[in-house]
Enzyme design. Structure first.
Site, mmCIF file in Angstrom:
data_model
loop_
_atom_site.group_PDB
_atom_site.id
_atom_site.type_symbol
_atom_site.label_atom_id
_atom_site.label_comp_id
_atom_site.label_asym_id
_atom_site.label_seq_id
_atom_site.Cartn_x
_atom_site.Cartn_y
_atom_site.Cartn_z
ATOM 1 C CB SER A 102 -0.129 -2.100 18.138
ATOM 2 O OG SER A 102 -0.660 -3.383 17.953
ATOM 3 C CB THR A 143 -0.271 -2.403 11.236
ATOM 4 O OG1 THR A 143 -1.365 -1.502 11.151
ATOM 5 C CG2 THR A 143 0.876 -1.737 11.974
ATOM 6 C CE LYS A 198 -3.332 -3.970 7.817
ATOM 7 N NZ LYS A 198 -4.769 -3.974 8.041
ATOM 8 C CG ASP A 253 -8.053 -6.884 8.946
ATOM 9 O OD1 ASP A 253 -7.863 -7.107 10.157
ATOM 10 O OD2 ASP A 253 -7.456 -6.001 8.309
ATOM 11 N N GLY A 311 -17.972 1.487 2.913
ATOM 12 C CA GLY A 311 -16.532 1.630 2.749
ATOM 13 C C GLY A 311 -16.000 0.694 1.680
ATOM 14 N N GLY A 321 -12.274 0.710 1.462
ATOM 15 C CA GLY A 321 -10.845 0.799 1.756
ATOM 16 C C GLY A 321 -10.297 -0.584 2.113
ATOM 17 C CG ASN A 329 -16.146 3.946 -0.709
ATOM 18 O OD1 ASN A 329 -15.978 4.022 0.519
ATOM 19 N ND2 ASN A 329 -15.216 4.326 -1.570
ATOM 20 N NE ARG A 330 -14.841 10.203 1.045
ATOM 21 C CZ ARG A 330 -13.876 10.656 1.831
ATOM 22 N NH1 ARG A 330 -14.114 11.647 2.665
ATOM 23 N NH2 ARG A 330 -12.673 10.110 1.805
ATOM 24 N NE ARG A 352 -10.681 3.344 -2.793
ATOM 25 C CZ ARG A 352 -10.164 3.427 -1.566
ATOM 26 N NH1 ARG A 352 -10.495 4.428 -0.775
ATOM 27 N NH2 ARG A 352 -9.326 2.509 -1.127
ATOM 28 C CE1 TYR A 371 -9.126 -0.841 16.081
ATOM 29 C CE2 TYR A 371 -8.507 0.037 18.217
ATOM 30 C CZ TYR A 371 -8.174 -0.376 16.947
ATOM 31 O OH TYR A 371 -6.869 -0.298 16.549
#
Ligand code: NAP
Length: 289
Positions: A20, A67, A71, A107, A131, A133, A154-155, A159, A228
């Protein structure tokens, strides 16, 4: 720094937490402002969360970052959870105020501040979010309140639709949820101002993958990739070539941390210092600009 009898403690809990960036970012920030606070990482296995939270309470830790994989599960052990974090079903920041634990999710705010700090004003703009998620959900909740229009691809189409439905029920908006495909991307991107990748596509080791075919990107876009590692994903490279403005995932990471810092300390976070140490920590881990 001097550690003494009055030193307060913040920590990140999760599994794994060893890599982290939060400890270096927050310790540098506490030092910069001369605050008597230290930040450490505690690996907490699934099944140990309840005890870990009780420990944090009993030991009077000032704040926690939470994390994966905790969460969601952590919410049941808190005294109060901010409405957005509750709706998202994920807390990433906890404040211990005189023994009462308050949960937040920074976030979404972090992502939107990252755009603004990079001179991208989302007001009245169309955002295309890839996305559905955990991270996408947090960004969607904030973006729904700050953009003119939001479309989620989203795939797993279901969702995307569920997320859009939840947003529309919560905010009375008209967010659309669709499948993520070359066709939907082509249709939506033509009228998009801000594209945000909140899928894990492009993340190391799959650095040569992108969720968007390069030929669909255009110079009218701002593209933020929340991945990132690498700092410059294939999506961002392609976006630069197309003449689009780009914002890296480090910016969101930085500002979600800055929001947490401000919750714990009531002081504006020294983001430049935090960014500098985050970049050198990433370089140590082999992640370079
Ligand atoms: P998550 O809850 O597991 O969600 C993953 C998302 O990626 C889902 O929407 C999933 O779609 C999609 N996805 C995965 N593989 C895919 C593929 N091959 N093709 C298309 N879509 C795919 O993960 P998360 O916590 O939201 O994290 C997502 C990414 O954001 C990670 O790379 C993470 O490191 C990064 N992140 C960055 C920050 C920051 O501060 N910069 C913060 C949080 C997360 P399905 O629903 O179809 O499975």
């Amino acid at each position: 720094m001097k550690i003494n009898g009055k030193t307060k403690v913040c920590a990140i809990i999760g599994d794994p937490v060893e890599h982290s960036l939060s400890p270096v970012m927050h310790n540098a920030a506490f030092k910069e402002l001369g605050l008597n606070i230290v930040y450490v990482a505690f690996p907490v296995k699934t099944g140990m969360l309840k005890d870990a939270i009780l420990g944090a309470r009993r030991l009077g830790l000032l704040g926690l970052n939470v994390t994966m994989p905790h969460k969601h599960a952590v919410i049941q052990y808190l005294d109060e959870t901010e409405s957005t974090a509750k709706a998202i079903g994920a807390v990433n920041t906890i404040l211990n105020e005189r023994g009462k634990l308050f949960g937040y999710n920074t976030d979404g705010k972090g992502a939107m501040i990252a755009l603004q700090e990079n001179h991208v004003d989302p007001e009245e703009k169309k955002m295309l979010l890839l996305g559905a998620g955990g991270a996408a959900k947090a960004i969607a909740f904030q973006a729904t309140q700050e953009t003119g229009e939001l479309v989620v691809l989203n795939r797993t189409e279901e969702r995307a639709k569920q997320l859009a439905e939840l947003l529309n029920k919560t905010f009375g908006t008209k967010v659309t949820g669709r499948t993520l495909s070359a066709e939907t991307l082509k249709e939506e991107l033509e009228t998009t101002d801000i594209l945000v990748n909140a899928t894990s596509v492009g993340m190391s080791p799959n650095v040569n993958t992108s969720p968007v075919p390069a030929d669909l990107l255009h110079s009218g876009l701002c593209v933020m990739d929340i991945v990132y590692n690498p700092l410059e994903t294939k999506l961002l490279k392609d976006a630069k070539i197309a003449g689009a403005k780009v914002v890296s995932g480090l910016e969101m990471l930085l500002y979600q941390g800055a929001v947490a810092f401000e919750i714990w300390t009531n002081c504006p976070a020294p983001v430049d210092v935090m960014k500098k140490v985050a970049l050198s920590k990433l370089a140590e881990q082999g992640v370079r600009p």
